[in-house]
Design an enzyme around this catalytic site. Structure first.
Site, PDB file in Angstrom:
ATOM      1  N   ARG A 181       0.821  -1.216   0.000  1.00 22.72           N
ATOM      2  CA  ARG A 181       0.000   0.000   0.000  1.00 22.72           C
ATOM      3  C   ARG A 181       0.855   1.268   0.000  1.00 22.72           C
ATOM      4  NH1 ARG A 181      -3.519   0.603   5.247  1.00 22.72           N
ATOM      5  NH2 ARG A 181      -1.721   1.794   6.008  1.00 22.72           N
ATOM      6  N   ASP A 182       0.369   2.282  -0.697  1.00 25.24           N
ATOM      7  CA  ASP A 182       1.034   3.589  -0.779  1.00 25.24           C
ATOM      8  C   ASP A 182       2.502   3.434  -1.173  1.00 25.24           C
ATOM      9  OD1 ASP A 182      -1.100   5.196  -0.398  1.00 25.24           O
ATOM     10  OD2 ASP A 182      -0.436   6.069   1.492  1.00 25.24           O
ATOM     11  N   SER A 188       2.287   6.205   5.150  1.00 18.98           N
ATOM     12  CA  SER A 188       1.078   5.392   5.296  1.00 18.98           C
ATOM     13  C   SER A 188       1.224   4.004   4.678  1.00 18.98           C
ATOM     14  CB  SER A 188      -0.120   6.123   4.675  1.00 18.98           C
ATOM     15  OG  SER A 188       0.207   6.621   3.393  1.00 18.98           O
ATOM     16  N   ASP A 229      -4.987   6.298  -3.420  1.00 20.72           N
ATOM     17  CA  ASP A 229      -3.636   6.482  -3.974  1.00 20.72           C
ATOM     18  C   ASP A 229      -3.146   5.320  -4.840  1.00 20.72           C
ATOM     19  OD1 ASP A 229      -3.652   8.835  -2.572  1.00 20.72           O
ATOM     20  OD2 ASP A 229      -2.191   8.224  -1.065  1.00 20.72           O
ATOM     21  N   ASP A 413      -1.588  12.917   8.822  1.00 20.89           N
ATOM     22  CA  ASP A 413      -1.149  12.350   7.544  1.00 20.89           C
ATOM     23  C   ASP A 413       0.148  11.568   7.687  1.00 20.89           C
ATOM     24  OD1 ASP A 413      -3.253  13.487   6.008  1.00 20.89           O
ATOM     25  OD2 ASP A 413      -2.192  15.397   5.958  1.00 20.89           O
TER      26      ASP A 413
END
Length: 458
Positions: A181-182, A188, A229, A413
């Site tokens: 992920r990301d 993140s 994303d 964030d």
């Protein structure tokens, strides 16, 4: 011998409780029933009722159920008690999924806001914060644990609200746990790695579990925001970022799998993430995006996708008349989210995508932030809450389904601690607020800034 037999069925769960003030549902975040005796739903936890709009443990008020039946055998037991299932009536989305429903209020976020208010000495600011609890935002299923803790609990809560009010209640979840992920960010990164074994975990321990709960709670409307994303990275970062190249197979396979699973559920509407105006807004990026998203949607057949989500967890204003296609925007023809969606609608429609609708995240774009470059994304100073969640918010943009708060204001964030494993350089930039906690953790100063600068005001 035929006989009329009266059976007294004693709940096996009665041993779990001591009084009406103590019950097993309290361990799950729900109260004990005080007066209701009507069992609405039974699961592995016990017998659930609805009281004051909340699920509650009925074993505090109902300990026996008596039924009478005629039996033809002396050793045949029978219990004619009927328990209503949560999905007695199938809900079917028709048109805009946000229209005609109450929006479910995220109880976890409400608790976060209550804790934030307790830290405030300014009564005017606290009053603004109180208003935040009136608005819906998305529930992020950003780990296996959080999915297991929050998905069914909130579906059950929304169903209780729906049962109590007699109005359909819409819940919005963010599906967010792809392997790798990301891939272009550090702040993140997820728990699952870009490999075959974690891809199988994603399918069996995450997507399949979500699917099972959605099938159970099919009498209520649900919206899913899909993997922020991820596909935008497939448009722009495969060649420049090795981690994105390594994740490519799993991103595409994961999307195909989840669209096949969720896209056939009539009460579920899905929106694929498309980044934001200063990610895919340029002409060449939009052209690539049209091809990528067309391919992904086709790979999920027979599942269907309602549309696309933009500006998720970002700060780009809905409209910014001060910007145009020029040096300041690196010649981006879409320098705000409104112009971005207008262009994407044309491009995606021309690419043959059949369902092109949008939900735009307005949780943090009410005020133009202090960022020096519109690509800055981490904990921006000058943040302000934007337009409130609303269906069909813009006249003349029938393809805009909703403004909605996808990213909860106040949740960080990413960390500004340069020594942290998940530190991303963007979180150390000049316009990133500091000190900042890890992604997803509560960031009090950022929350307070956001409510002070809310536009329209709270």
């Amino acid at each position: 011998m035929k006989a009329s037999v009266v059976f007294t069925v004693v709940s096996a769960l009665i041993a779990k409780i001591a009084s009406a003030d103590s019950c097993w549902s309290q361990d799950l975040g729900y109260p004990c029933c005080q007066s209701t005796v009507d069992v609405r739903y039974t699961d592995k936890d016990g017998l659930w009722g609805v009281e004051n709009g909340n699920w509650c443990d009925t074993t505090t008020t109902t300990t026996t159920t008596t039924t009478t039946s005629d039996n033809t055998s002396d050793n045949t037991n029978s219990d004619d008690t009927t328990v209503a299932a949560p999905s007695s009536t199938q809900f079917v989305h028709s048109g805009n999924p946000f229209v005609g429903h109450e929006f479910f209020i995220n109880p976890y976020y409400t608790a976060e806001v209550d804790a934030a208010i307790a830290q405030m000495s300014n009564s005017e600011l606290a009053a603004k914060a109180e208003k935040m609890k009136e608005y819906s935002n998305a529930i992020w299923l950003d780990s296996l644990k959080n999915m297991n803790d929050w998905l069914e609990k909130n579906l059950k809560g929304a169903l209780a609200q729906q049962t109590s009010s007699g109005k359909t209640v819409l819940t919005v979840f963010v599906v967010y746990d792809l392997p790798g992920r990301d891939c272009h960010a550090l702040a993140s990164n997820g728990e699952l790695l870009a490999n075959e074994s974690d891809m199988e975990r994603y399918k069996s321990e995450y997507i399949d579990i979500i699917e099972g709960h959605l099938k159970t709670y099919n009498s209520q409307p649900v919206v899913l925001i899909i993997e922020p994303d991820s596909l935008a990275n497939m448009v722009t970062n495969i060649e420049s970022t090795p981690a994105c190249a390594d994740s490519q197979k799993y991103y595409f396979d994961g999307h195909a799998y989840l669209i096949q699973k969720f896209g056939v559920l009539k009460h579920v509407a899905m929106y694929l993430d498309i980044g934001h105006a200063f990610w895919l807004g340029w002409d060449d990026n939009r052209e690539k995006a049209s091809k990528v998203y067309s391919k992904v949607i086709a790979s999920g057949a027979p599942g269907e996708v309602r549309g696309f989500a933009d500006n998720v967890a970002n700060y780009t204003p809905w409209e910014d008349p001060s910007l145009s296609r020029g040096p300041e925007t690196e010649w981006n023809p879409c320098p705000d989210e409104k112009r971005y969606l207008e262009a994407m609608y044309q491009d995606f429609t021309a690419a043959g995508i059949k369902s092109v609708y949008f939900v735009s995240d307005t949780s943090r774009n009410g005020k133009k932030t202090d960022r020096k470059h519109p690509g800055e994304w981490c904990n921006q100073t000058g943040v302000g809450i934007g337009a409130r969640p609303q269906a069909s918010p813009i006249s003349g943009m029938e393809y805009l389904d909703a403004f909605y708060w996808v990213k909860p204001l106040g949740e960080s964030d990413g960390t500004s601690d340069e020594s942290a494993e998940r530190y991303d350089g963007y979180c150390g930039h000049e316009t990133a607020m500091k000190p900042a906690p890890e992604a997803g953790q509560w960031f009090q100063a950022h929350f307070e800034e956001g409510i002070k600068n809310a536009n329209p005001p709270l």
